[in-house]
Design a protein around this motif. Structure first.
Motif, PDB file in Angstrom:
ATOM      1  N   LEU A 129       5.269   5.651 -36.555  1.00  0.00           N
ATOM      2  CA  LEU A 129       4.800   5.594 -35.167  1.00  0.00           C
ATOM      3  C   LEU A 129       3.908   4.384 -34.936  1.00  0.00           C
ATOM      4  CD1 LEU A 129       3.994   9.395 -34.625  1.00  0.00           C
ATOM      5  CD2 LEU A 129       6.076   8.142 -33.998  1.00  0.00           C
ATOM      6  N   ARG A 130       3.033   4.092 -35.910  1.00  0.00           N
ATOM      7  CA  ARG A 130       2.161   2.923 -35.772  1.00  0.00           C
ATOM      8  C   ARG A 130       2.963   1.626 -35.812  1.00  0.00           C
ATOM      9  NH1 ARG A 130      -1.036   5.949 -39.352  1.00  0.00           N
ATOM     10  NH2 ARG A 130      -0.477   4.603 -41.114  1.00  0.00           N
ATOM     11  N   ALA A 131       3.965   1.579 -36.681  1.00  0.00           N
ATOM     12  CA  ALA A 131       4.791   0.371 -36.772  1.00  0.00           C
ATOM     13  C   ALA A 131       5.539   0.123 -35.470  1.00  0.00           C
ATOM     14  CB  ALA A 131       5.778   0.503 -37.934  1.00  0.00           C
ATOM     15  N   LEU A 132       6.112   1.174 -34.886  1.00  0.00           N
ATOM     16  CA  LEU A 132       6.852   1.027 -33.633  1.00  0.00           C
ATOM     17  C   LEU A 132       5.921   0.656 -32.483  1.00  0.00           C
ATOM     18  CD1 LEU A 132       9.321   4.002 -34.058  1.00  0.00           C
ATOM     19  CD2 LEU A 132       9.937   1.574 -33.921  1.00  0.00           C
ATOM     20  N   ALA A 133       4.719   1.230 -32.492  1.00  0.00           N
ATOM     21  CA  ALA A 133       3.750   0.879 -31.452  1.00  0.00           C
ATOM     22  C   ALA A 133       3.366  -0.597 -31.560  1.00  0.00           C
ATOM     23  CB  ALA A 133       2.507   1.766 -31.574  1.00  0.00           C
ATOM     24  N   ARG A 134       3.184  -1.065 -32.783  1.00  0.00           N
ATOM     25  CA  ARG A 134       2.845  -2.478 -33.001  1.00  0.00           C
ATOM     26  C   ARG A 134       4.010  -3.378 -32.593  1.00  0.00           C
ATOM     27  NH1 ARG A 134       0.786  -5.060 -38.777  1.00  0.00           N
ATOM     28  NH2 ARG A 134       1.318  -7.231 -38.336  1.00  0.00           N
ATOM     29  N   LEU A 135       5.235  -2.965 -32.936  1.00  0.00           N
ATOM     30  CA  LEU A 135       6.415  -3.742 -32.568  1.00  0.00           C
ATOM     31  C   LEU A 135       6.500  -3.923 -31.060  1.00  0.00           C
ATOM     32  CD1 LEU A 135       9.257  -4.942 -33.546  1.00  0.00           C
ATOM     33  CD2 LEU A 135      10.160  -2.694 -32.876  1.00  0.00           C
ATOM     34  N   LYS A 136       6.394  -2.823 -30.321  1.00  0.00           N
ATOM     35  CA  LYS A 136       6.574  -2.879 -28.869  1.00  0.00           C
ATOM     36  C   LYS A 136       5.382  -3.530 -28.172  1.00  0.00           C
ATOM     37  CE  LYS A 136       9.640   1.144 -28.661  1.00  0.00           C
ATOM     38  NZ  LYS A 136       9.886   2.496 -28.114  1.00  0.00           N
ATOM     39  N   GLU A 137       4.208  -3.377 -28.775  1.00  0.00           N
ATOM     40  CA  GLU A 137       3.027  -4.002 -28.181  1.00  0.00           C
ATOM     41  C   GLU A 137       3.068  -5.521 -28.347  1.00  0.00           C
ATOM     42  OE1 GLU A 137      -0.584  -4.855 -26.402  1.00  0.00           O
ATOM     43  OE2 GLU A 137       0.622  -3.010 -26.318  1.00  0.00           O
ATOM     44  N   THR A 138       3.586  -5.974 -29.490  1.00  0.00           N
ATOM     45  CA  THR A 138       3.666  -7.422 -29.741  1.00  0.00           C
ATOM     46  C   THR A 138       4.838  -8.047 -29.008  1.00  0.00           C
ATOM     47  OG1 THR A 138       2.690  -7.107 -31.940  1.00  0.00           O
ATOM     48  CG2 THR A 138       3.823  -9.200 -31.526  1.00  0.00           C
ATOM     49  N   TRP A 139       6.006  -7.424 -29.094  1.00  0.00           N
ATOM     50  CA  TRP A 139       7.221  -7.973 -28.504  1.00  0.00           C
ATOM     51  C   TRP A 139       7.552  -7.152 -27.265  1.00  0.00           C
ATOM     52  CZ3 TRP A 139       7.639 -12.463 -30.641  1.00  0.00           C
ATOM     53  CH2 TRP A 139       7.152 -12.638 -31.934  1.00  0.00           C
ATOM     54  N   LYS A 140       6.861  -7.489 -26.190  1.00  0.00           N
ATOM     55  CA  LYS A 140       6.883  -6.666 -24.972  1.00  0.00           C
ATOM     56  C   LYS A 140       8.245  -6.663 -24.267  1.00  0.00           C
ATOM     57  CE  LYS A 140       1.957  -6.692 -23.828  1.00  0.00           C
ATOM     58  NZ  LYS A 140       1.431  -7.336 -25.038  1.00  0.00           N
ATOM     59  N   CYS A 141       9.137  -7.575 -24.657  1.00  0.00           N
ATOM     60  CA  CYS A 141      10.471  -7.545 -24.063  1.00  0.00           C
ATOM     61  C   CYS A 141      11.169  -6.224 -24.353  1.00  0.00           C
ATOM     62  CB  CYS A 141      11.313  -8.692 -24.600  1.00  0.00           C
ATOM     63  SG  CYS A 141      11.703  -8.568 -26.359  1.00  0.00           S
ATOM     64  N   LEU A 142      10.740  -5.506 -25.418  1.00  0.00           N
ATOM     65  CA  LEU A 142      11.389  -4.260 -25.804  1.00  0.00           C
ATOM     66  C   LEU A 142      11.022  -3.093 -24.895  1.00  0.00           C
ATOM     67  CD1 LEU A 142      11.005  -4.449 -29.698  1.00  0.00           C
ATOM     68  CD2 LEU A 142      12.892  -5.254 -28.275  1.00  0.00           C
ATOM     69  N   GLU A 143      10.016  -3.276 -24.062  1.00  0.00           N
ATOM     70  CA  GLU A 143       9.636  -2.176 -23.175  1.00  0.00           C
ATOM     71  C   GLU A 143       9.400  -2.615 -21.737  1.00  0.00           C
ATOM     72  OE1 GLU A 143       6.040  -0.467 -24.518  1.00  0.00           O
ATOM     73  OE2 GLU A 143       4.868  -2.320 -24.448  1.00  0.00           O
ATOM     74  N   GLY A 144       9.489  -3.924 -21.466  1.00  0.00           N
ATOM     75  CA  GLY A 144       9.183  -4.416 -20.125  1.00  0.00           C
ATOM     76  C   GLY A 144      10.424  -4.749 -19.336  1.00  0.00           C
ATOM     77  N   GLU A 145      10.200  -5.353 -18.208  1.00  0.00           N
ATOM     78  CA  GLU A 145      11.278  -5.733 -17.297  1.00  0.00           C
ATOM     79  C   GLU A 145      11.631  -7.211 -17.415  1.00  0.00           C
ATOM     80  OE1 GLU A 145      13.023  -3.811 -15.005  1.00  0.00           O
ATOM     81  OE2 GLU A 145      12.106  -2.127 -16.014  1.00  0.00           O
ATOM     82  N   GLY A 146      11.034  -7.899 -18.376  1.00  0.00           N
ATOM     83  CA  GLY A 146      11.173  -9.348 -18.412  1.00  0.00           C
ATOM     84  C   GLY A 146      12.510  -9.863 -18.892  1.00  0.00           C
TER      85      GLY A 146
END
Length: 709
Positions: free
Chosen positions: A626-643
């Motif tokens: 869970l921490r790894a996935l949170a770090r992944l998405k927090e760093t590489w925001k394209c994985l959760e944003g609209e960009g």
């Protein structure tokens, strides 16, 4: 779907496609998902208007790669337009790259490598040999689709005794010599670090130990893990003559494999198929190597059953701290003729000082092109790009060849007309992936047009997929032992190899074609350091957590014993029970001997102390994912944003792969490297014929509570 009659020549199916129908059907199954997505996006038809089925498209692409003819000739023989032949072939190559990765993979697991070693010993009399390395040149016609000259491509390949390719590497330039190609390769760097060819050793009659090795011709430098033939210098002993004879017979097998590859897939030697650029050319070669392996896997008899004597020909012994390449070869050659003479070598070369001869070639920002001042801004480099400059430079070195070629062709510039450097292009792509902003917003902050941002990001993602996938791979035996020690030390879970978790990733609401994006379902395995070791991707539209697991390489390899087959843990409190290597996952996964899930309350009854303790440690360890996935998405925001909006599902998969690779690179280059104490908590024991998953978990949980840790 059926294959149209025009696709089957009077010569017969196998004569035309160089494979059986069953093999062809298997290949269709591999590429079915990306091909169906492509078919929904566009209708490819025959010239008479009939829609091409999935099998028709695969047959067209295979025919294109096999024939060595240009698309116009292949198309006319099948009743298909020339442009359709080219498009279908390009899509097929991309699909094989995406879906058939396991058909060209280093044999990390113990059983696969032992099988290769036993066959080299049985066929060629070379015990503990793991492969033959050789190089080859490829040239695809004269001009590419952009009417530019295609350069030669240099490939280094490792071949097993069945003529399968187990590793390939492409040179940065066709002008590289054999030695420089080797030193640039993943094979060399991994073997020098000790993460490859690190398995069981051979103890010979004089008490010396010989580690795993590969062989290559005299053009390669001798290393402890790469043995070359003796040169004829004066009188050569019988043992050296015998070594050279066996060495020559085994290396000839690599030549036969490459000859067979080029003879079957004539696009590799003819004027027919003209890839768009050097990267597409390499993908074509890679695809042909995978198809070569698939045909061998599906159509040729596997290794014969080995006798007990052959299976026990190699003993597992302690690892030497260092080995001298000349000494290793001498010891092995003497062992082959079983000489009992007690001669000593006239001289012994001192152990090579690797620190002087083979420096760690980490690039620095000053060694390459400069980054334009507009790319840094007032926030500072690390704040903007989420990594150090040295890490950024290393990433630039990974993608330099394919991305530089593309930037020279595209001539990308800033809006004020300034030429964009290679480093600028990488920086823009990284910013696009980590910002969560749209290409227009990212471009405006750098003075770059939005369409340029999109193109550079697409090319960067494709380049990372092609050049950096080695940063996500299932660990070798030595690395698995380190992982197990960390899980035991940090979470108190001995013999645990990973945490598996499934998550949903969505790229905005619409893609570039204003169609709704499907969510991407990702199953990932994690180390205690939050690195990804294996990921599988699928469409959320037709998969859930359980079906994703059952279709993944993880499930397939663990069920057949190819993964998680290392040392067992002997549990004294379990009556001599043994616990194999395992991973852990949440209650949404099925309980398997190699996949342990937490205990559930049954009929309202409380859990025993042992089961409660197991669940506590299980929960703490799964939180790593869970921490790894949170770090992944927090760093590489394209994985959760609209960009960032990939054009299709395949680009979405590549983007997820790229972000996971970048996540691992940052950890590898910037994470703290804590020294681990060697904790010999487990012993190597015989393998149980069968295990029951519930009994395994019970035995382990009881062991945990009794250890009191």
């Amino acid at each position: 779907e059926t294959l149209s009659s025009c696709m089957v020549d009077p010569q017969g199916f196998e004569s035309v496609y160089k494979m059986r129908r069953s093999t062809f059907s298997y290949i269709c199954g591999l590429v079915r998902l990306p091909f169906l997505e492509d078919m929904m996006a566009r209708d490819h038809t025959f010239v008479d208007g009939r829609v091409m089925s999935l099998q028709d498209r695969v047959a067209t692409a295979v025919r294109m790669l096999i024939s060595g003819e240009p698309p116009v000739v292949v198309g006319s023989s099948l009743g298909v337009n020339e442009s359709t032949v080219s498009l279908v072939t390009q899509r097929f190559i991309e699909a094989i790259q995406e879906r058939a990765f396991r058909h060209l993979d280093w044999p990390y697991n113990f059983q696969a490598m032992e099988k290769i070693k036993c066959r080299f010993d049985k066929i060629h009399g070379l015990p503990n040999c793991c492969g033959v390395v050789h190089r080859a040149y490829f040239k695809f016609g004269s001009p590419n689709l952009d009417h530019e000259e295609n350069a030669d491509t240099l490939m280094q390949a490792v071949v097993d005794p069945d003529m399968r390719f187990t590793n390939i590497w492409f040179g940065a330039s066709s002008s590289m010599n054999q030695s420089s190609l080797l030193h640039d390769s993943w094979l060399f760097k991994s073997c020098e670090k000790g993460t490859l060819l690190d398995g069981t050793k051979l103890k010979v009659s004089d008490g010396s130990d010989i580690g795993e090795y590969i062989i290559g011709d005299a053009g390669y430098p001798p290393r402890p893990w790469l043995l070359t033939p003796y040169q004829l210098e004066g009188d050569i002993s019988d043992s050296k003559v015998e070594f050279n004879k066996r060495h020559s017979a085994a290396t000839a097998m690599a030549l036969r494999a490459l000859e067979r590859l080029k003879d079957t897939w004539k696009c590799l030697q003819g004027e027919g198929w003209h890839p768009n650029n050097q990267n597409d050319l390499r993908c074509t070669i890679n695809t042909c190597c995978r198809l070569h392996n698939i045909v061998i896997d599906m159509e040729e008899e596997g290794a014969v059953m080995l006798s007990n004597q052959e299976e026990n020909c190699i003993e597992q012994v302690s690892q030497l701290l260092d080995e001298d390449a000349v000494k290793v070869r001498d010891v092995l050659s003497q062992h082959l003729v079983d000489s009992r003479e007690e001669e000593q070598e006239a001289h012994q070369l001192q152990t090579t000082d690797r620190g002087k001869l083979y420096t760690n070639k980490k690039l620095t920002a000053q060694e390459n092109e400069t980054l334009s001042s507009s790319m840094v801004g007032t926030q500072g480099f690390e704040s903007l790009y989420k990594m150090r400059r040295s890490t950024f430079s290393y990433i630039c070195s990974l993608v330099k060849v394919p991305l530089s070629e593309d930037m020279m062709i595209g001539g990308h510039t800033f809006v004020d007309g300034r030429a964009m450097s290679f480093h600028d292009g990488v920086a823009i792509a990284l910013r696009m992936l980590n910002s969560g902003g749209t290409p227009e917003v990212v471009g405006s902050s750098f003075g770059v047009d939005g369409s340029t941002v999109s193109l550079l990001t697409q090319r960067f993602v494709k380049a990372m997929k092609g050049r950096a996938m080695h940063h996500i791979s299932f660990p070798g035996s030595a690395q698995v032992e380190k992982i197990k020690r960390k899980f035991d030390k940090i979470h108190g879970l001995p013999n645990c190899c990973s945490v598996v978790h499934t998550t949903h990733i969505k790229f905005g609401s619409q893609n570039h074609e204003n169609e709704e994006n499907d969510g991407v379902l990702m199953q990932a395995m994690f180390e205690p350091d939050m690195r990804f070791t294996c990921i599988s991707l699928g469409s959320q539209r037709n998969m859930n957590q359980s079906s994703m697991l059952h279709k993944s390489p993880l499930f397939e390899n663990c069920e057949r014993g190819a993964w998680l087959n290392g040392r067992n843990l002997k549990v004294p409190s379990g009556g001599g029970s043994e616990v194999k290597e395992y991973i852990i996952g949440d209650a949404g996964y099925p309980l398997r001997p190699w996949l342990l899930t937490p205990y559930q309350l049954e009929n309202g009854l409380s859990l025993s102390g042992a089961k409660v303790e197991f669940n506590r440690r299980h929960s703490a360890a799964t939180a790593v994912a869970l921490r790894a996935l949170a770090r992944l998405k927090e760093t590489w925001k394209c994985l959760e944003g609209e960009g960032w909006r990939p054009n299709n599902q395949l680009e979405a998969y590549w983007t997820v792969d790229t972000c996971c690779i970048l996540h691992n690179i940052v950890i590898d280059m910037e994470g703290d490297k804590e020294e681990e104490k060697e904790e010999n908590y487990s012993k190597q024991v015989r393998q149980l014929a069968d295990e029951d998953a519930i009994r395994v978990r019970d035995a382990l949980s009881q062991h945990l509570i009794e250890c009191g840790g």
